[in-house]
Design an enzyme around this catalytic site. Structure first.
Site, PDB file in Angstrom:
ATOM      1  N   HIS A  79       4.968   0.599  -5.432  1.00  0.00           N
ATOM      2  CA  HIS A  79       5.839   0.209  -6.172  1.00  0.00           C
ATOM      3  C   HIS A  79       5.228  -1.862  -6.320  1.00  0.00           C
ATOM      4  CE1 HIS A  79       7.796  -2.841  -2.926  1.00  0.00           C
ATOM      5  NE2 HIS A  79       8.059  -1.262  -2.624  1.00  0.00           N
ATOM      6  N   CYS A 119       5.713   0.701   2.794  1.00  0.00           N
ATOM      7  CA  CYS A 119       5.922   1.013   1.375  1.00  0.00           C
ATOM      8  C   CYS A 119       4.039   0.134   0.874  1.00  0.00           C
ATOM      9  CB  CYS A 119       6.709  -0.146   0.388  1.00  0.00           C
ATOM     10  SG  CYS A 119       8.332   0.042   0.836  1.00  0.00           S
TER      11      CYS A 119
END
Lengths: 247, 124
Positions: free
Chosen positions: A197, A213
């Site tokens: 992301h 992440c």
């Protein structure tokens, strides 16, 4: 659908993902035995043993390689208005048999590649999991989202009144820690809880800061989003990290 | 006769026939070579990255070479590529890397050169 791997906007860590990870494995321990339990133990052991490879930056004044830690990264970003050149988007030679559209993440060097035809790739700088939260494996893009909703995990809601405000989910927008796009990584049809992301902390590219992440500059995640399709293979390389594959 | 006296090679022999500037040519060439060697040597030792370069604290093999090793291991072990993952890597010579692989749960080691040619793939 609640998100459970989101970065902590205050601490620059994906604490939500940690929670998701713990929930994931506690679920495994509760519900399954045998090879799944063993796999989880291997994963946990690998996590404990993993030693992340940090980035160094060359100081022309001292002629020494120095640690590129969060303080240094923030200072660099304030001075230059961008991350070091190596972490900026670039087309590079990439000799591989993987098909175009495949994503290759080199967590040690903090690069993400998306394979192009003719032995080329687009290379982006990334931020990855901090100590013990790095991982390696082969997954796929299960789904994509524009301006994804961020839902802070319960412990963050409990300790941070600002996060509590978004207990039901923070709508996508410029202040959303996930940035403008997210790619959700799956193992087969199962959500791995890991995502690729954007970020509200562009200085953190090149660092080991998350709970697993993979974060990119917002411009880069938008570019990547356009290049990668649902179903694309994602290969994550990280030396000494726990293997996600097979868990 | 001059050719023999001047030396065993043709160059020295022809210099023997030439003027004083040409006679000093071997020394100039020698000095040039020495300076070049010195320059190259110092360049290697003091080569400084341009600007604020970054690198990893530990040198690992480039990602594409790691994946080429995985592809080669898939052939050697007749395993699907989805079951092969590079685990770690390090430089093993001036122009090669060792890459440790997980091949469907077993460990293998691949040595690959910088041109992308897998030299060996063996059980680890």
């Amino acid at each position: 659908m609640p998100e459970h791997d989101m970065p902590d906007p205050d601490s620059a860590k994906c604490n939500g993902q940690r929670r998701g990870l713990l929930r994931f494995f506690s679920g495994i321990f509760r519900a399954r035995t045998g090879r799944y339990t063993l796999a989880a133990l291997v994963f946990a052991a690998g996590s404990a043993a993993a030693i992340n490879i940090n980035t160094q930056i060359y100081n022309p004044e001292t002629r020494q390689w120095e640690q590129y830690d969060p303080n240094r990264a923030i200072r660099y970003f304030q001075q230059h208005g961008q991350t070091p050149a190596a972490f900026q988007r670039k087309i590079v030679t990439f000799r591989t048999a993987e098909k175009p559209g495949t994503v290759v993440i080199d967590g040690d060097k903090h690069f993400l590649y998306v394979v192009l035809p003719n032995f080329q790739a687009v290379r982006y700088g990334i931020g990855v999991g901090r100590e013990g939260f790095g991982w390696a494996g082969i997954v796929n893009v299960g789904r994509k989202a524009e301006w994804p909703v961020w839902t802070p995990p319960a412990e963050m809601v409990a300790r941070d009144p600002k996060a509590a405000k978004y207990a039901g989910g923070m709508p996508g927008g410029p202040d959303n820690p996930l940035g403008p796009r997210a790619l959700y990584l799956y193992e087969g049809n199962k959500d791995s809880i890991y995502r690729i992301h954007g970020t509200t902390e562009p200085w953190s590219i090149g660092l080991n800061v998350s709970s697993g992440c993979i974060r990119l500059h917002n411009d880069d995640i938008v570019d990547l989003y356009e290049r990668v399709e649902v179903g694309a293979k994602v290969i994550v390389l990280m030396q000494g990290a726990a293997l996600y594959k097979g868990v | 006769m001059k050719r023999k006296r001047g030396g065993e090679n043709g160059m020295t022999a022809s210099i023997a026939k030439a003027g004083p500037i040409a006679k000093s040519a071997p020394w100039i060439a020698l000095a040039g070579t020495a300076l070049l060697a010195l320059g190259c040597s110092q360049g290697t030792e003091t080569a400084a990255p341009q600007g604020m370069a970054v690198r990893s604290a530990v040198e690992t093999a480039p990602a594409d070479l790691q994946l080429l090793c995985a592809a080669e291991a898939a052939k050697v072990y007749e395993a699907p590529s989805e079951k092969i993952l590079p685990l770690s890597s390090q430089r093993s010579g001036t122009a090669s890397y060792d890459v440790e692989l997980d091949v469907a749960g077993k460990r293998a080691r691949c040595t690959i050169d910088e041109s992308g040619t897998a030299i060996t793939v063996v059980d680890a």
